[in-house]
Design a protein around this motif. Sequence first.
Motif, PDB file in Angstrom:
ATOM      1  N   ALA A 278     -11.279  29.456 -23.642  1.00  0.00           N
ATOM      2  CA  ALA A 278     -12.364  29.480 -24.619  1.00  0.00           C
ATOM      3  C   ALA A 278     -12.420  28.158 -25.381  1.00  0.00           C
ATOM      4  O   ALA A 278     -13.508  27.624 -25.638  1.00  0.00           O
ATOM      5  CB  ALA A 278     -12.179  30.642 -25.587  1.00  0.00           C
ATOM      6  N   HIS A 279     -11.272  27.629 -25.744  1.00  0.00           N
ATOM      7  CA  HIS A 279     -11.242  26.362 -26.477  1.00  0.00           C
ATOM      8  C   HIS A 279     -11.890  25.247 -25.665  1.00  0.00           C
ATOM      9  O   HIS A 279     -12.653  24.431 -26.196  1.00  0.00           O
ATOM     10  CB  HIS A 279      -9.796  25.996 -26.819  1.00  0.00           C
ATOM     11  CG  HIS A 279      -9.663  24.824 -27.740  1.00  0.00           C
ATOM     12  ND1 HIS A 279      -9.646  23.521 -27.275  1.00  0.00           N
ATOM     13  CD2 HIS A 279      -9.565  24.747 -29.095  1.00  0.00           C
ATOM     14  CE1 HIS A 279      -9.527  22.701 -28.308  1.00  0.00           C
ATOM     15  NE2 HIS A 279      -9.472  23.409 -29.419  1.00  0.00           N
ATOM     16  N   ARG A 280     -11.621  25.223 -24.369  1.00  0.00           N
ATOM     17  CA  ARG A 280     -12.241  24.191 -23.511  1.00  0.00           C
ATOM     18  C   ARG A 280     -13.751  24.366 -23.442  1.00  0.00           C
ATOM     19  O   ARG A 280     -14.499  23.384 -23.430  1.00  0.00           O
ATOM     20  CB  ARG A 280     -11.617  24.234 -22.116  1.00  0.00           C
ATOM     21  CG  ARG A 280     -10.209  23.644 -22.053  1.00  0.00           C
ATOM     22  CD  ARG A 280      -9.742  23.488 -20.626  1.00  0.00           C
ATOM     23  NE  ARG A 280      -9.487  24.781 -19.999  1.00  0.00           N
ATOM     24  CZ  ARG A 280      -8.313  25.413 -20.030  1.00  0.00           C
ATOM     25  NH1 ARG A 280      -7.288  24.881 -20.680  1.00  0.00           N
ATOM     26  NH2 ARG A 280      -8.150  26.582 -19.438  1.00  0.00           N
TER      27      ARG A 280
ATOM     28  N   MET B 297     -13.963  22.239 -34.773  1.00  0.00           N
ATOM     29  CA  MET B 297     -12.897  22.265 -33.769  1.00  0.00           C
ATOM     30  C   MET B 297     -12.918  21.004 -32.918  1.00  0.00           C
ATOM     31  O   MET B 297     -11.874  20.430 -32.590  1.00  0.00           O
ATOM     32  CB  MET B 297     -13.047  23.509 -32.890  1.00  0.00           C
ATOM     33  CG  MET B 297     -12.835  24.825 -33.611  1.00  0.00           C
ATOM     34  SD  MET B 297     -13.216  26.248 -32.562  1.00  0.00           S
ATOM     35  CE  MET B 297     -11.889  26.134 -31.370  1.00  0.00           C
ATOM     36  N   ARG B 298     -14.115  20.560 -32.555  1.00  0.00           N
ATOM     37  CA  ARG B 298     -14.242  19.344 -31.745  1.00  0.00           C
ATOM     38  C   ARG B 298     -13.731  18.125 -32.508  1.00  0.00           C
ATOM     39  O   ARG B 298     -13.028  17.270 -31.952  1.00  0.00           O
ATOM     40  CB  ARG B 298     -15.696  19.135 -31.334  1.00  0.00           C
ATOM     41  CG  ARG B 298     -16.211  20.117 -30.306  1.00  0.00           C
ATOM     42  CD  ARG B 298     -17.671  19.847 -30.027  1.00  0.00           C
ATOM     43  NE  ARG B 298     -18.219  20.808 -29.084  1.00  0.00           N
ATOM     44  CZ  ARG B 298     -19.444  21.296 -29.129  1.00  0.00           C
ATOM     45  NH1 ARG B 298     -20.265  20.913 -30.101  1.00  0.00           N
ATOM     46  NH2 ARG B 298     -19.860  22.150 -28.231  1.00  0.00           N
ATOM     47  N   LEU B 299     -14.117  18.020 -33.768  1.00  0.00           N
ATOM     48  CA  LEU B 299     -13.657  16.888 -34.571  1.00  0.00           C
ATOM     49  C   LEU B 299     -12.141  16.876 -34.660  1.00  0.00           C
ATOM     50  O   LEU B 299     -11.502  15.816 -34.541  1.00  0.00           O
ATOM     51  CB  LEU B 299     -14.273  16.948 -35.961  1.00  0.00           C
ATOM     52  CG  LEU B 299     -15.752  16.572 -36.074  1.00  0.00           C
ATOM     53  CD1 LEU B 299     -16.246  16.811 -37.495  1.00  0.00           C
ATOM     54  CD2 LEU B 299     -15.989  15.120 -35.683  1.00  0.00           C
TER      55      LEU B 299
ATOM     56  N   TRP C 110     -15.629  25.603 -25.809  1.00  0.00           N
ATOM     57  CA  TRP C 110     -16.181  25.225 -27.107  1.00  0.00           C
ATOM     58  C   TRP C 110     -16.151  23.719 -27.338  1.00  0.00           C
ATOM     59  O   TRP C 110     -17.081  23.157 -27.936  1.00  0.00           O
ATOM     60  CB  TRP C 110     -15.412  25.916 -28.233  1.00  0.00           C
ATOM     61  CG  TRP C 110     -15.590  27.391 -28.258  1.00  0.00           C
ATOM     62  CD1 TRP C 110     -16.700  28.099 -27.932  1.00  0.00           C
ATOM     63  CD2 TRP C 110     -14.598  28.376 -28.636  1.00  0.00           C
ATOM     64  NE1 TRP C 110     -16.470  29.454 -28.069  1.00  0.00           N
ATOM     65  CE2 TRP C 110     -15.189  29.648 -28.503  1.00  0.00           C
ATOM     66  CE3 TRP C 110     -13.276  28.286 -29.076  1.00  0.00           C
ATOM     67  CZ2 TRP C 110     -14.501  30.825 -28.801  1.00  0.00           C
ATOM     68  CZ3 TRP C 110     -12.594  29.451 -29.360  1.00  0.00           C
ATOM     69  CH2 TRP C 110     -13.200  30.707 -29.234  1.00  0.00           C
ATOM     70  N   THR C 111     -15.125  23.057 -26.890  1.00  0.00           N
ATOM     71  CA  THR C 111     -14.928  21.657 -27.261  1.00  0.00           C
ATOM     72  C   THR C 111     -15.293  20.679 -26.161  1.00  0.00           C
ATOM     73  O   THR C 111     -15.327  19.477 -26.403  1.00  0.00           O
ATOM     74  CB  THR C 111     -13.464  21.398 -27.670  1.00  0.00           C
ATOM     75  OG1 THR C 111     -12.606  21.722 -26.558  1.00  0.00           O
ATOM     76  CG2 THR C 111     -13.090  22.233 -28.876  1.00  0.00           C
ATOM     77  N   GLY C 112     -15.568  21.144 -24.955  1.00  0.00           N
ATOM     78  CA  GLY C 112     -15.878  20.251 -23.849  1.00  0.00           C
ATOM     79  C   GLY C 112     -17.371  20.034 -23.687  1.00  0.00           C
ATOM     80  O   GLY C 112     -18.187  20.487 -24.475  1.00  0.00           O
ATOM     81  N   GLY C 113     -17.737  19.316 -22.649  1.00  0.00           N
ATOM     82  CA  GLY C 113     -19.146  19.135 -22.313  1.00  0.00           C
ATOM     83  C   GLY C 113     -19.794  17.977 -23.038  1.00  0.00           C
ATOM     84  O   GLY C 113     -19.189  17.237 -23.795  1.00  0.00           O
ATOM     85  N   ALA C 114     -21.104  17.881 -22.845  1.00  0.00           N
ATOM     86  CA  ALA C 114     -21.853  16.738 -23.366  1.00  0.00           C
ATOM     87  C   ALA C 114     -21.848  16.682 -24.879  1.00  0.00           C
ATOM     88  O   ALA C 114     -21.782  15.601 -25.481  1.00  0.00           O
ATOM     89  CB  ALA C 114     -23.306  16.787 -22.856  1.00  0.00           C
ATOM     90  N   GLN C 115     -21.910  17.853 -25.514  1.00  0.00           N
ATOM     91  CA  GLN C 115     -21.954  17.851 -26.977  1.00  0.00           C
ATOM     92  C   GLN C 115     -20.688  17.246 -27.572  1.00  0.00           C
ATOM     93  O   GLN C 115     -20.724  16.654 -28.633  1.00  0.00           O
ATOM     94  CB  GLN C 115     -22.138  19.282 -27.485  1.00  0.00           C
ATOM     95  CG  GLN C 115     -23.537  19.834 -27.246  1.00  0.00           C
ATOM     96  CD  GLN C 115     -23.622  21.268 -27.720  1.00  0.00           C
ATOM     97  OE1 GLN C 115     -22.889  22.131 -27.258  1.00  0.00           O
ATOM     98  NE2 GLN C 115     -24.528  21.514 -28.646  1.00  0.00           N
ATOM     99  N   ALA C 116     -19.549  17.434 -26.872  1.00  0.00           N
ATOM    100  CA  ALA C 116     -18.294  16.926 -27.417  1.00  0.00           C
ATOM    101  C   ALA C 116     -18.316  15.422 -27.549  1.00  0.00           C
ATOM    102  O   ALA C 116     -17.702  14.851 -28.435  1.00  0.00           O
ATOM    103  CB  ALA C 116     -17.130  17.354 -26.516  1.00  0.00           C
ATOM    104  N   ARG C 117     -19.040  14.729 -26.681  1.00  0.00           N
ATOM    105  CA  ARG C 117     -19.062  13.286 -26.720  1.00  0.00           C
ATOM    106  C   ARG C 117     -19.823  12.757 -27.935  1.00  0.00           C
ATOM    107  O   ARG C 117     -19.730  11.584 -28.276  1.00  0.00           O
ATOM    108  CB  ARG C 117     -19.701  12.740 -25.421  1.00  0.00           C
ATOM    109  CG  ARG C 117     -18.828  12.987 -24.193  1.00  0.00           C
ATOM    110  CD  ARG C 117     -19.355  12.178 -23.010  1.00  0.00           C
ATOM    111  NE  ARG C 117     -20.616  12.681 -22.516  1.00  0.00           N
ATOM    112  CZ  ARG C 117     -20.731  13.630 -21.582  1.00  0.00           C
ATOM    113  NH1 ARG C 117     -19.649  14.186 -21.057  1.00  0.00           N
ATOM    114  NH2 ARG C 117     -21.913  14.025 -21.172  1.00  0.00           N
ATOM    115  N   GLU C 118     -20.597  13.640 -28.577  1.00  0.00           N
ATOM    116  CA  GLU C 118     -21.335  13.219 -29.759  1.00  0.00           C
ATOM    117  C   GLU C 118     -20.474  13.230 -31.011  1.00  0.00           C
ATOM    118  O   GLU C 118     -20.863  12.692 -32.036  1.00  0.00           O
ATOM    119  CB  GLU C 118     -22.531  14.161 -29.956  1.00  0.00           C
ATOM    120  CG  GLU C 118     -23.517  14.145 -28.789  1.00  0.00           C
ATOM    121  CD  GLU C 118     -24.605  15.188 -28.955  1.00  0.00           C
ATOM    122  OE1 GLU C 118     -24.622  15.851 -30.010  1.00  0.00           O
ATOM    123  OE2 GLU C 118     -25.454  15.325 -28.051  1.00  0.00           O
TER     124      GLU C 118
END
Length: 326
Positions: A313-315, A266-268, A317-325
């Motif tokens: 919920a989508h925010r 989802m993040r990608l 799952w896709t936000g935060g520090a992990q999203a920047r990776e």
Amino acid sequence: MPRTRLDTGRMLAARQLIDPVFLDTPFYRCEALEPRLGCAVNIKLETANPVRSFKGRGTEVVASLLADAGRRAVVCASAGNLGQALAWSGRTRGVDVTVVASRSATTAKLDRIRALGATLELVDGDHESARERAASLARNAGIRLLEDSLDLETCEGAGTIGWELVNSRLPFDTVVLALGGGALATGVGHVLKELAPHVEVVCVQALGAPALAHSWRRRRVVTTASTDTIADGVAGRFPIPAVLEDLLLVADDVVLVREESIVAGMRLLLHHAGLVVEPSAALGLAAVIEDRDRFAGRSVATVVCGSNVDMAAHRRWTGGAQAREC
């Protein structure tokens, strides 16, 4: 070609019944994803339509045939997307639609079903409880029960996606398909096995809802006591025997993916394709994420099958520090 219940000729005829808004959807190579996945990625986008999922292809066929036969009522069980699609298709043809859903279903999906004019009945329990209630309503009222994946209209409507893939100009050697009830996988898989047998058909199910994957591997129906996945659109516990028989004929492999891989997909799609999708739509990318070596150097097609997602919920799952990776 193995003999499934499906027929490509009927799928071509079905295209004449489906509102063009659902047909000939974008199919394009998304190069921005490729450095992170190690393969060519081709996206078939099934979210740019009034119900934001592929389900409208099947419900258009159902509602058209009902209206032509003078039948004015239909009921279905739905985790959300089928209900929205049937409500839209029924509304445009004067067919009364009742949708039965679990109280735990995604609120955004339930709100949209109501907004589209369907009667919505909520039940305790999961999707299987909704299926039982919908069947009871159909029997008592003497109206059509639409059973997703069992009824051929839903599979063959989804199969029109396969026809469009085969007739595109983009080359691909592998397709990864979300596997829930089985309509998308068997519909698209049937067409590919008939018209492009060189393409590997890989179906993807969430590890937290593995009933149909286990059934495919054991070649018999396997049920589960519960499900535990954010991919609510594929969270079934009781595979349909006829669907399993079709899946055994068209799927080259069925894989299970972890929740973290679904979220990563989802993040990608958000950060590198600009797409907001529900978890089920990221299953294809999740399969590539978990086994990059298998897909390395291939040209992979994936169907982004739905974008009806709770945005809070989508925010998460896709936000935060992990999203920047990503």
